[in-house]
Structures are given as structure tokens and as C-alpha cells.
Design a protein around this motif. Sequence first.
Motif, PDB file in Angstrom:
ATOM      1  N   ASP A 234       0.829  -1.209   0.000  1.00  0.00           N
ATOM      2  CA  ASP A 234       0.000   0.000   0.000  1.00  0.00           C
ATOM      3  C   ASP A 234       0.867   1.265   0.000  1.00  0.00           C
ATOM      4  OD1 ASP A 234      -2.286  -1.514   0.012  1.00  0.00           O
ATOM      5  OD2 ASP A 234      -2.574  -1.416   2.185  1.00  0.00           O
ATOM      6  N   SER A 236       3.999   1.640  -0.959  1.00  0.00           N
ATOM      7  CA  SER A 236       4.702   1.788  -2.238  1.00  0.00           C
ATOM      8  C   SER A 236       3.770   2.366  -3.295  1.00  0.00           C
ATOM      9  CB  SER A 236       5.247   0.432  -2.704  1.00  0.00           C
ATOM     10  OG  SER A 236       6.170  -0.093  -1.773  1.00  0.00           O
ATOM     11  N   GLY A 237       2.503   1.917  -3.256  1.00  0.00           N
ATOM     12  CA  GLY A 237       1.527   2.443  -4.207  1.00  0.00           C
ATOM     13  C   GLY A 237       1.306   3.928  -4.035  1.00  0.00           C
ATOM     14  N   GLY A 242       4.150   0.184  -8.239  1.00  0.00           N
ATOM     15  CA  GLY A 242       3.438  -1.062  -8.057  1.00  0.00           C
ATOM     16  C   GLY A 242       4.368  -2.152  -7.577  1.00  0.00           C
ATOM     17  N   LYS A 265      -4.822  -6.540  -3.548  1.00  0.00           N
ATOM     18  CA  LYS A 265      -3.848  -5.525  -3.929  1.00  0.00           C
ATOM     19  C   LYS A 265      -2.484  -6.110  -4.254  1.00  0.00           C
ATOM     20  CE  LYS A 265      -6.078  -2.141  -0.872  1.00  0.00           C
ATOM     21  NZ  LYS A 265      -5.907  -1.256   0.295  1.00  0.00           N
TER      22      LYS A 265
END
Length: 306
Positions: A234, A236-237, A242, A265
Motif C-alpha cells: 500500500d 509503495s503504491g 506497483g 492488492k
Amino acid sequence: MSTTSSKVTDVAAPLQEESLLPQLVEHLRRNRTVLRREWAHRITDARLLTAMTSEEIFSEATSVYDNYVAVLETGAVEALQSYAHRLSERIIPRGVETDEVLGIVLLLRDVLARSLFEKYQSDFDLLNRVLDTYEPAANRIARTVGVSFVQERERVIRQQQEAIRELSTPVLKVREQLLILPIIGVLDGQRAHQLTQQLLRAIRANRAKFVVIDITGVPIIDSSVANHLVQTVDTSGLMGAGVILTGVSPEIALTLVTIGLDLSKINAVGDLQGGIEEAEHLLGYEVARTNDTSPARATGRTVVSW
């Protein structure tokens, strides 16, 4: 201090209880050279501080002796704590162990106690009072030096462990905007937090769009680490990268499913090579095998040979 109390002779004069400590300090300072040399010889004979030269041992013995006597006189250990900390910084990198430090302090206590015994042995009652005054202060000094050394050694160990963890979880740049993070070994909460910090720094520094996290070398993870892994995805997003997870073992897959994590995710691919290929595809690269003799199609994509 009276004339009688300021001049210490070999024969113990009658002492008032409150004047014992000052006279002890006076005796130790007057005999500093002899006692310091005897202590340094005993350190060498006991094979302590073998990582240091004789000159270094004598130099440190001088400083420790003076600090020791000063604490006996004032009862204030702050200066000794500061010196013990600096001493530890100097000698720990040389390979000096905790038992050696405690050993030399106990040797000094013994050398000084023997000197006091020789001075006051003609009066047994006075000798007992002298030792009752000396021993509590000497024990306090030994504890202070020992604790300071252990604290510094623990700090050095923590730094070394931190460096080892950083080396064991390298974030590698494969090509522009693509990173891989191969993890090998046990993944506990502390290490999981550290690798997340390293990964986020690398994402920012390299402007990465995709990260392949390979856990082929991780035997098992618990629910806490699994949750941390999802949080890493999450986070990193949020930084625009990605995450592709590769190398998930059957045991880890079962753990992730059993604890009921939201796996929607997580983009999971079987192995590291497959993860890199997937990331390159998402980045717009087209992979051409070296044994593929057909010309690359004119798609506008970069051709990457394997």
C-alpha cells in the motif's frame, strides 16, 4: 585538613571516622606511581588487554587510576562514566571483551586494597574501618565502569546488526524505473520494518514505477509480518510504485490465506524471472529470447534481449 591528617606515614595514626576517606585518598595519591605500575604489571601478567601494547596499557592505567581516586574522594561518578564511555569507544574496536574490562577494574581494587592493608595492618580495628570505608566506594566504581562498557558494547552490536540487515536486504536497480528486493532468511517484524524503509527510499531515489519483491529465500512468515507486507504494498503504491510479489511458498501462501488478508492488492507471480518479465511488460518493454530469430515487430517498444 589538619597537619596530622595531611601527612600519611607508614604507621597508622589514630584517625577520626570522618577523616578516614581523605586520608585514604591522600595515601593513594602519594603512592600513585608505585601502585599504578604494579597494576599495569598485573594486567599484563593476567593476559588482559592483549590487543593493546604495553605503552597503551600504561597510558590507560594512568587515566583510570586518576579517575578512580577522584571518585573515591568526591563520590561523583559522572566524570568516571564519561571517561569509561570514551575508553570503551577506543578499545571495543580493538577487540577488548567485557570480562577483560571487569578484570582490570577488579585488579585495581585488589592492588589498592592490599596497599591499604599493608599501611594499616598494625591496627586491626582501624584496618576494618578503613576497608569498610573503601570497599563500598570501590564496588560502586567497578559497577559504573562495567555498566558503561556493556552499554557501549551493546550500542556497537546494534550498529553492526543494523549494517548486516542493510546488506542482507539490498534494493537492486534492474533498469530504469524497475527495482528488485530479494529477501533471504527469517523475516521478523524489525527486519520487515527496515526493508520497508529501505524500499521507500530506493523508490524515491530511483523514481521507480515497479518493484519486484522476491521471498523465495524466506522459509515462513507470521501474521504480523504478513500484515506488514501488505502495508508495504500500500505504501509503495502511494509513492507511485506497483509491487509484484514472487517466490511465495506453499506455507506462506497458506498463512496469507488463513489470516484473511486482503490479497486483491497483491500482484503475485511464480518466480523472480516471471516477476521481472511482468514488470517489464507493464513498463512497455518487449522481451525477445536470444534464440528467437524472428525480427522484432515494429511496435514502438524497446526490445530487451535475455
